[in-house]
Design a protein around this motif. Sequence first.
Motif, PDB file in Angstrom:
ATOM      1  N   LEU A  17      37.582  41.665  40.397  1.00 10.68           N
ATOM      2  CA  LEU A  17      38.918  41.886  39.839  1.00 10.68           C
ATOM      3  C   LEU A  17      39.706  40.575  39.780  1.00 10.68           C
ATOM      4  O   LEU A  17      40.419  40.318  38.796  1.00 10.68           O
ATOM      5  N   VAL A  18      39.602  39.746  40.827  1.00  8.63           N
ATOM      6  CA  VAL A  18      40.275  38.447  40.798  1.00  8.63           C
ATOM      7  C   VAL A  18      39.845  37.663  39.566  1.00  8.63           C
ATOM      8  O   VAL A  18      40.673  37.124  38.815  1.00  8.63           O
ATOM      9  N   ARG A  19      38.555  37.593  39.350  1.00  9.01           N
ATOM     10  CA  ARG A  19      38.034  36.844  38.196  1.00  9.01           C
ATOM     11  C   ARG A  19      38.502  37.478  36.879  1.00  9.01           C
ATOM     12  O   ARG A  19      38.877  36.764  35.932  1.00  9.01           O
ATOM     13  N   HIS A  20      38.515  38.782  36.818  1.00 13.56           N
ATOM     14  CA  HIS A  20      38.953  39.508  35.619  1.00 13.56           C
ATOM     15  C   HIS A  20      40.415  39.184  35.303  1.00 13.56           C
ATOM     16  O   HIS A  20      40.772  38.971  34.132  1.00 13.56           O
ATOM     17  N   LEU A  21      41.241  39.142  36.328  1.00 10.68           N
ATOM     18  CA  LEU A  21      42.665  38.879  36.130  1.00 10.68           C
ATOM     19  C   LEU A  21      42.938  37.424  35.777  1.00 10.68           C
ATOM     20  O   LEU A  21      43.702  37.115  34.857  1.00 10.68           O
ATOM     21  N   VAL A  22      42.304  36.518  36.524  1.00  8.95           N
ATOM     22  CA  VAL A  22      42.576  35.089  36.329  1.00  8.95           C
ATOM     23  C   VAL A  22      42.020  34.601  35.003  1.00  8.95           C
ATOM     24  O   VAL A  22      42.734  33.972  34.211  1.00  8.95           O
ATOM     25  N   ARG A  23      40.768  34.903  34.754  1.00  5.07           N
ATOM     26  CA  ARG A  23      40.124  34.371  33.554  1.00  5.07           C
ATOM     27  C   ARG A  23      40.297  35.261  32.331  1.00  5.07           C
ATOM     28  O   ARG A  23      40.404  34.759  31.208  1.00  5.07           O
ATOM     29  N   GLY A  24      40.334  36.559  32.573  1.00  4.78           N
ATOM     30  CA  GLY A  24      40.432  37.466  31.435  1.00  4.78           C
ATOM     31  C   GLY A  24      41.847  37.756  30.992  1.00  4.78           C
ATOM     32  O   GLY A  24      42.095  37.986  29.802  1.00  4.78           O
ATOM     33  N   LYS A  25      42.798  37.729  31.945  1.00  8.23           N
ATOM     34  CA  LYS A  25      44.178  38.110  31.620  1.00  8.23           C
ATOM     35  C   LYS A  25      45.172  36.972  31.807  1.00  8.23           C
ATOM     36  O   LYS A  25      46.354  37.130  31.478  1.00  8.23           O
TER      37      LYS A  25
END
Length: 364
Positions: A17-25
């Motif tokens: 989720l961290v990666r999804h938020l930082v890189r994706g959002k």
Amino acid sequence: MRSILLTGGAGFIGSNLVRHLVRGKGVSVVNYDKLTYAGNLESLRDLEGDPRHVFVHGDIVDREHLGAVLAKYSPDAVMHLAAESHVDRSIDGPGEFISTNVVGTFTLLEAVRGYWNSLDKGAAESFRFLHVSTDEVYGSLGSDGFFTETTPYAPNSPYSASKAASDHLVRAYRHTYGLPVLTTNCSNNYGPSQFPEKLIPLMILNALDGKPLPVYGTGKNVRDWLYVEDHCEALWTVLRNGRPGEVYNIGGNNERTNLQVVHTICDLLDALRPRPDSLSYREQIRFVQDRPGHDLRYAIDASKIQRELGWAPRETFETGMKKTVEWYLENLEWCRRVQDGRYQRERLGLSSVNGIPEREENIL
């Protein structure tokens, strides 16, 4: 949302989720994690040096530290994933589950309530607290039917009971204090960087090592499987668009028996990394004594989140499993590093029931 405090961000779902938020959002994340045996910053090595990811080592039972972190970073939302999460471990040692999942959630809620009350009107109105829970709070299904958001709670393990208690606390803080909370209950996650005590990574690693693939009972227990990246997108969708006070069930629409899951893993490994003797990895399957109180079936009705918020899983079980097996084959060194010596894929969850230590490899 510009900034999120995320508890448990070094764990399996949390790191994804961290990666999804930082890189994706493009969101800044303050990652608050105790770094227990299943939490490891190895899972976030690719974010080293990224200013949008700040790691804070802390325990959610520490009220003073939580308050200081909230005051320092002024997040627009809190996503609460920190939890003890393995059923077998809860059978052996329920106290840690009560401490983290119940007392920890209470302490976090108190810290967040104090922070929320300090915000100006506009910031307070847009603030959200998202509590991430499990379908196991609903108990066990028969051969048909699905869990919905109104299914009565009937937890059957110390783990699920502790999560049910935390769900009730979150609901109470909405109705008593007006805190803008959201709750999600998800089905079984799988995917990259899951600690090897859980079924899918354990089977992959045991198979590659030539060890037995232990399946509880007859292998007919059914779970709904959710690819972790789909779960991350669902959580973001609920955080952005969910209605405060509401509960959203998140499922993958992928019911499989445990034996079917193990067969799928074996067949993928047969194709991607064949055994030296050319036999199928299915030859390594062994049926072992069942888990005490093993719930027969979980299945999620995720129609509410799809109807109201427009989310649906993208991965089928077949596509998600292929990605997962390929990830583990490409990241065997990560698997070695995160097993620090305290856990060596031994069977958990029977010693406290039978009074006899067990050394059979553990599965979900």
